[in-house]
Design an enzyme around this catalytic site. Structure first.
Site, PDB file in Angstrom:
ATOM      1  CE1 TYR A   1      -3.929  -2.194   0.569  1.00  0.00           C
ATOM      2  CE2 TYR A   1      -2.558  -3.262   2.217  1.00  0.00           C
ATOM      3  CZ  TYR A   1      -3.681  -3.250   1.428  1.00  0.00           C
ATOM      4  OH  TYR A   1      -4.571  -4.295   1.479  1.00  0.00           O
TER       5      TYR A   1
ATOM      6  CG  HIS B  62      -7.081   4.517   0.830  1.00  0.00           C
ATOM      7  ND1 HIS B  62      -7.959   5.579   0.919  1.00  0.00           N
ATOM      8  CD2 HIS B  62      -7.660   3.510   1.555  1.00  0.00           C
ATOM      9  CE1 HIS B  62      -9.013   5.228   1.648  1.00  0.00           C
ATOM     10  NE2 HIS B  62      -8.848   3.986   2.042  1.00  0.00           N
TER      11      HIS B  62
ATOM     12  CG  PHE C 184      -4.703  -2.798   7.920  1.00  0.00           C
ATOM     13  CD1 PHE C 184      -4.185  -2.691   6.642  1.00  0.00           C
ATOM     14  CD2 PHE C 184      -4.168  -3.746   8.776  1.00  0.00           C
ATOM     15  CE1 PHE C 184      -3.155  -3.506   6.210  1.00  0.00           C
ATOM     16  CE2 PHE C 184      -3.127  -4.573   8.367  1.00  0.00           C
ATOM     17  CZ  PHE C 184      -2.627  -4.442   7.078  1.00  0.00           C
TER      18      PHE C 184
ATOM     19  CG  ASN D  12     -11.802  -0.567   6.850  1.00  0.00           C
ATOM     20  OD1 ASN D  12     -11.478   0.372   6.123  1.00  0.00           O
ATOM     21  ND2 ASN D  12     -12.396  -1.646   6.372  1.00  0.00           N
TER      22      ASN D  12
ATOM     23  CG  ASP E 194      -7.771   8.855   0.572  1.00  0.00           C
ATOM     24  OD1 ASP E 194      -7.668   8.527   1.764  1.00  0.00           O
ATOM     25  OD2 ASP E 194      -8.526   8.270  -0.225  1.00  0.00           O
TER      26      ASP E 194
ATOM     27  CG  ASN F   8     -14.388   2.309   4.966  1.00  0.00           C
ATOM     28  OD1 ASN F   8     -15.571   2.619   5.111  1.00  0.00           O
ATOM     29  ND2 ASN F   8     -13.989   1.445   4.047  1.00  0.00           N
TER      30      ASN F   8
END
Length: 209
Positions: free
Chosen positions: A37, A42, A86, A88, A113, A134
């Site tokens: 990632y 993101h 993470f 979420n 973002d 999220n």
């Protein structure tokens, strides 16, 4: 002797400032951990706090629920956080470090973002909805409020129907990569302004820039 006591007094004043809650700030960049990632849209929150840490010549260390870096700006303590929960579950780390460092929520800035803004556009707000993000959704749930400062970094919405997830978790284009350094410098200025001048002055100076 006088010089010694002068240094001692100065140190005690600095120590006092370090524990004054109103002089402590928590700056959180949202993203997902891992090489997969690292360069995705993101993860711009991570990139922004990384850029600010580099400018401040400080480094991150892994602590509970995230990577933490600490610095001082104009006598104020600034704690930088990259949650390792993470996206979420970002709010869990944010709530923990607010409580751990006794930072008032008005001194919190969450960097994310935003698909609704053109690439590189800056928008700072004091409250609002999660906008379907999220990370912000969990932050709102964990803090039980929508009234916290957020810094949205535009990633634009140049994706075809049904491809939003691929776009958000995709990597920057060559043109975007070329423009990012200047945009990250500007984003670092936003953080410094928030700490030194406050949220309202920062919104007036940087929104739309």
């Amino acid at each position: 002797m006088l010089a010694f006591f002068g240094r001692l007094f100065k140190k005690s004043k600095e120590d006092e400032a370090a524990v004054d809650p109103m002089k402590k700030f928590l700056i959180v960049g949202l993203g997902n951990i891992g090489p997969k990632y690292e360069n995705t849209r993101h993860n711009i929150g991570f990139k922004v706090v990384d850029a600010f840490a580099k400018a401040q010549e400080t480094t991150f260390e892994t602590e509970k629920l995230g990577d933490i870096a600490r610095t001082r700006v104009k006598g104020k303590t600034v704690i930088l956080l990259k949650p390792n929960t993470f996206m979420n579950l970002s709010g869990k780390a944010i709530r923990y470090w607010l409580q751990q460092e006794k930072v008032p929520v008005e001194n919190l800035l969450v960097i994310t973002d935003d698909l609704n803004l053109e690439f590189g556009t800056i928008r700072v707000k004091t409250k609002g909805s999660d906008g379907g993000h999220n990370g912000l959704k969990d932050t709102q749930a964990q803090l039980n409020t929508t009234k916290y400062n957020r810094f949205r970094f535009g990633i634009s919405d140049q994706f075809s129907k049904g491809r939003q997830v691929d776009y958000v978790l995709g990597e920057w284009t060559a043109d975007e990569n070329a423009a990012l350094p200047e945009r990250l410098d500007k984003a670092s200025e936003v953080i410094a302004s928030f700490v030194k001048a406050g949220i309202n002055n920062t919104m007036n100076a940087y929104n739309g820039k």
